[in-house]
Design a protein around this motif. Structure first.
Motif, PDB file in Angstrom:
ATOM      1  N   LYS A   1     -32.246  -6.540  -1.405  1.00  0.00           N
ATOM      2  CA  LYS A   1     -31.590  -5.268  -1.683  1.00  0.00           C
ATOM      3  C   LYS A   1     -31.280  -5.202  -3.187  1.00  0.00           C
ATOM      4  CE  LYS A   1     -27.627  -2.429  -0.662  1.00  0.00           C
ATOM      5  NZ  LYS A   1     -26.340  -2.327  -0.034  1.00  0.00           N
ATOM      6  N   VAL A   2     -31.578  -4.083  -3.791  1.00  0.00           N
ATOM      7  CA  VAL A   2     -31.349  -3.916  -5.227  1.00  0.00           C
ATOM      8  C   VAL A   2     -29.980  -3.274  -5.437  1.00  0.00           C
ATOM      9  CG1 VAL A   2     -32.174  -2.794  -7.319  1.00  0.00           C
ATOM     10  CG2 VAL A   2     -33.809  -3.739  -5.702  1.00  0.00           C
ATOM     11  N   TRP A   3     -29.184  -3.887  -6.299  1.00  0.00           N
ATOM     12  CA  TRP A   3     -27.836  -3.425  -6.612  1.00  0.00           C
ATOM     13  C   TRP A   3     -27.759  -2.944  -8.047  1.00  0.00           C
ATOM     14  CZ3 TRP A   3     -22.992  -3.825  -4.061  1.00  0.00           C
ATOM     15  CH2 TRP A   3     -23.038  -4.386  -2.796  1.00  0.00           C
ATOM     16  N   SER A   4     -26.873  -2.023  -8.293  1.00  0.00           N
ATOM     17  CA  SER A   4     -26.473  -1.706  -9.654  1.00  0.00           C
ATOM     18  C   SER A   4     -25.583  -2.866 -10.101  1.00  0.00           C
ATOM     19  CB  SER A   4     -25.682  -0.400  -9.675  1.00  0.00           C
ATOM     20  OG  SER A   4     -24.922  -0.297 -10.850  1.00  0.00           O
ATOM     21  N   VAL A   5     -25.853  -3.428 -11.256  1.00  0.00           N
ATOM     22  CA  VAL A   5     -25.065  -4.554 -11.740  1.00  0.00           C
ATOM     23  C   VAL A   5     -23.601  -4.151 -11.905  1.00  0.00           C
ATOM     24  CG1 VAL A   5     -24.747  -6.156 -13.672  1.00  0.00           C
ATOM     25  CG2 VAL A   5     -27.043  -5.674 -12.823  1.00  0.00           C
ATOM     26  N   THR A   6     -23.353  -2.952 -12.395  1.00  0.00           N
ATOM     27  CA  THR A   6     -21.985  -2.459 -12.585  1.00  0.00           C
ATOM     28  C   THR A   6     -21.251  -2.355 -11.251  1.00  0.00           C
ATOM     29  OG1 THR A   6     -22.731  -1.233 -14.520  1.00  0.00           O
ATOM     30  CG2 THR A   6     -20.621  -0.581 -13.572  1.00  0.00           C
ATOM     31  N   GLU A   7     -21.920  -1.824 -10.232  1.00  0.00           N
ATOM     32  CA  GLU A   7     -21.298  -1.701  -8.908  1.00  0.00           C
ATOM     33  C   GLU A   7     -21.034  -3.076  -8.297  1.00  0.00           C
ATOM     34  OE1 GLU A   7     -22.285   0.061  -4.471  1.00  0.00           O
ATOM     35  OE2 GLU A   7     -23.356   0.874  -6.202  1.00  0.00           O
ATOM     36  N   PHE A   8     -21.982  -3.992  -8.452  1.00  0.00           N
ATOM     37  CA  PHE A   8     -21.807  -5.347  -7.939  1.00  0.00           C
ATOM     38  C   PHE A   8     -20.578  -6.001  -8.562  1.00  0.00           C
ATOM     39  CE2 PHE A   8     -22.427  -9.909  -8.386  1.00  0.00           C
ATOM     40  CZ  PHE A   8     -22.710 -10.296  -7.089  1.00  0.00           C
ATOM     41  N   CYS A   9     -20.423  -5.858  -9.880  1.00  0.00           N
ATOM     42  CA  CYS A   9     -19.291  -6.465 -10.583  1.00  0.00           C
ATOM     43  C   CYS A   9     -17.968  -5.852 -10.120  1.00  0.00           C
ATOM     44  CB  CYS A   9     -19.453  -6.316 -12.087  1.00  0.00           C
ATOM     45  SG  CYS A   9     -20.804  -7.321 -12.737  1.00  0.00           S
ATOM     46  N   ALA A  10     -17.958  -4.561  -9.880  1.00  0.00           N
ATOM     47  CA  ALA A  10     -16.742  -3.903  -9.405  1.00  0.00           C
ATOM     48  C   ALA A  10     -16.385  -4.391  -7.998  1.00  0.00           C
ATOM     49  CB  ALA A  10     -16.928  -2.394  -9.413  1.00  0.00           C
TER      50      ALA A  10
ATOM     51  N   ALA B   1     -29.653  -8.590  -4.853  1.00  0.00           N
ATOM     52  CA  ALA B   1     -28.406  -9.214  -4.429  1.00  0.00           C
ATOM     53  C   ALA B   1     -28.483 -10.724  -4.597  1.00  0.00           C
ATOM     54  CB  ALA B   1     -28.109  -8.848  -2.973  1.00  0.00           C
ATOM     55  N   CYS B   2     -29.616 -11.302  -4.291  1.00  0.00           N
ATOM     56  CA  CYS B   2     -29.803 -12.746  -4.409  1.00  0.00           C
ATOM     57  C   CYS B   2     -29.649 -13.198  -5.859  1.00  0.00           C
ATOM     58  CB  CYS B   2     -31.175 -13.126  -3.861  1.00  0.00           C
ATOM     59  SG  CYS B   2     -31.492 -14.888  -3.844  1.00  0.00           S
ATOM     60  N   GLU B   3     -30.282 -12.486  -6.785  1.00  0.00           N
ATOM     61  CA  GLU B   3     -30.190 -12.839  -8.203  1.00  0.00           C
ATOM     62  C   GLU B   3     -28.742 -12.763  -8.690  1.00  0.00           C
ATOM     63  OE1 GLU B   3     -34.445 -11.315  -9.989  1.00  0.00           O
ATOM     64  OE2 GLU B   3     -32.867  -9.831  -9.651  1.00  0.00           O
ATOM     65  N   LEU B   4     -28.056 -11.712  -8.296  1.00  0.00           N
ATOM     66  CA  LEU B   4     -26.679 -11.529  -8.747  1.00  0.00           C
ATOM     67  C   LEU B   4     -25.748 -12.589  -8.173  1.00  0.00           C
ATOM     68  CD1 LEU B   4     -26.532  -7.657  -8.544  1.00  0.00           C
ATOM     69  CD2 LEU B   4     -26.409  -9.039 -10.623  1.00  0.00           C
ATOM     70  N   MET B   5     -25.882 -12.876  -6.906  1.00  0.00           N
ATOM     71  CA  MET B   5     -25.008 -13.869  -6.278  1.00  0.00           C
ATOM     72  C   MET B   5     -25.212 -15.259  -6.886  1.00  0.00           C
ATOM     73  SD  MET B   5     -23.035 -12.361  -4.216  1.00  0.00           S
ATOM     74  CE  MET B   5     -22.315 -13.684  -3.301  1.00  0.00           C
ATOM     75  N   HIS B   6     -26.440 -15.602  -7.209  1.00  0.00           N
ATOM     76  CA  HIS B   6     -26.720 -16.932  -7.750  1.00  0.00           C
ATOM     77  C   HIS B   6     -26.398 -17.069  -9.231  1.00  0.00           C
ATOM     78  CE1 HIS B   6     -28.355 -18.736  -4.167  1.00  0.00           C
ATOM     79  NE2 HIS B   6     -29.085 -17.663  -3.960  1.00  0.00           N
ATOM     80  N   ASN B   7     -26.232 -15.961  -9.919  1.00  0.00           N
ATOM     81  CA  ASN B   7     -25.977 -16.027 -11.358  1.00  0.00           C
ATOM     82  C   ASN B   7     -24.577 -15.592 -11.760  1.00  0.00           C
ATOM     83  OD1 ASN B   7     -28.555 -16.800 -12.856  1.00  0.00           O
ATOM     84  ND2 ASN B   7     -29.257 -15.366 -11.308  1.00  0.00           N
ATOM     85  N   ALA B   8     -23.808 -15.035 -10.844  1.00  0.00           N
ATOM     86  CA  ALA B   8     -22.450 -14.594 -11.170  1.00  0.00           C
ATOM     87  C   ALA B   8     -21.525 -15.807 -11.264  1.00  0.00           C
ATOM     88  CB  ALA B   8     -21.944 -13.632 -10.105  1.00  0.00           C
ATOM     89  N   LYS B   9     -20.671 -15.793 -12.270  1.00  0.00           N
ATOM     90  CA  LYS B   9     -19.687 -16.861 -12.448  1.00  0.00           C
ATOM     91  C   LYS B   9     -18.306 -16.247 -12.329  1.00  0.00           C
ATOM     92  CE  LYS B   9     -22.591 -19.393 -15.686  1.00  0.00           C
ATOM     93  NZ  LYS B   9     -22.727 -19.826 -17.076  1.00  0.00           N
ATOM     94  N   ARG B  10     -17.441 -16.910 -11.594  1.00  0.00           N
ATOM     95  CA  ARG B  10     -16.067 -16.446 -11.436  1.00  0.00           C
ATOM     96  C   ARG B  10     -15.128 -17.575 -11.790  1.00  0.00           C
ATOM     97  NH1 ARG B  10     -14.816 -13.124  -6.118  1.00  0.00           N
ATOM     98  NH2 ARG B  10     -12.883 -13.024  -7.254  1.00  0.00           N
TER      99      ARG B  10
END
Length: 61
Positions: free
Chosen positions: A16-25, A47-56
């Motif tokens: 699934k393709v996400w808007s990076v801004t929406e994902f971060c929000a 979604a996979c790319e974002l989940m694996h690369n997001a740092k919190r």
């Protein structure tokens, strides 16, 4: 935790393709992390790319 059998798994979620801004929000990522992800992927990513690369930052700090 729930076990999902491979034949029942929905591969659509990982692609699934996400808007990076929406994902971060939605995941409460700060502006610095949003900027980093935008530089890495541009305005959209899977979604996979974002989940694996997001740092919190850890919640306890």
């Amino acid at each position: 935790m729930e076990r999902v059998e491979p034949e029942n798994a929905d591969s659509n979620m990982a692609t699934k393709v996400w808007s990076v801004t929406e994902f971060c929000a939605r995941h409460r990522l700060d502006e610095e992390e949003e900027t980093r992800l935008l530089q890495l992927f541009g305005p959209f990513a899977t979604a996979c790319e974002l989940m694996h690369n997001a740092k919190r930052a850890p919640k306890w700090r």
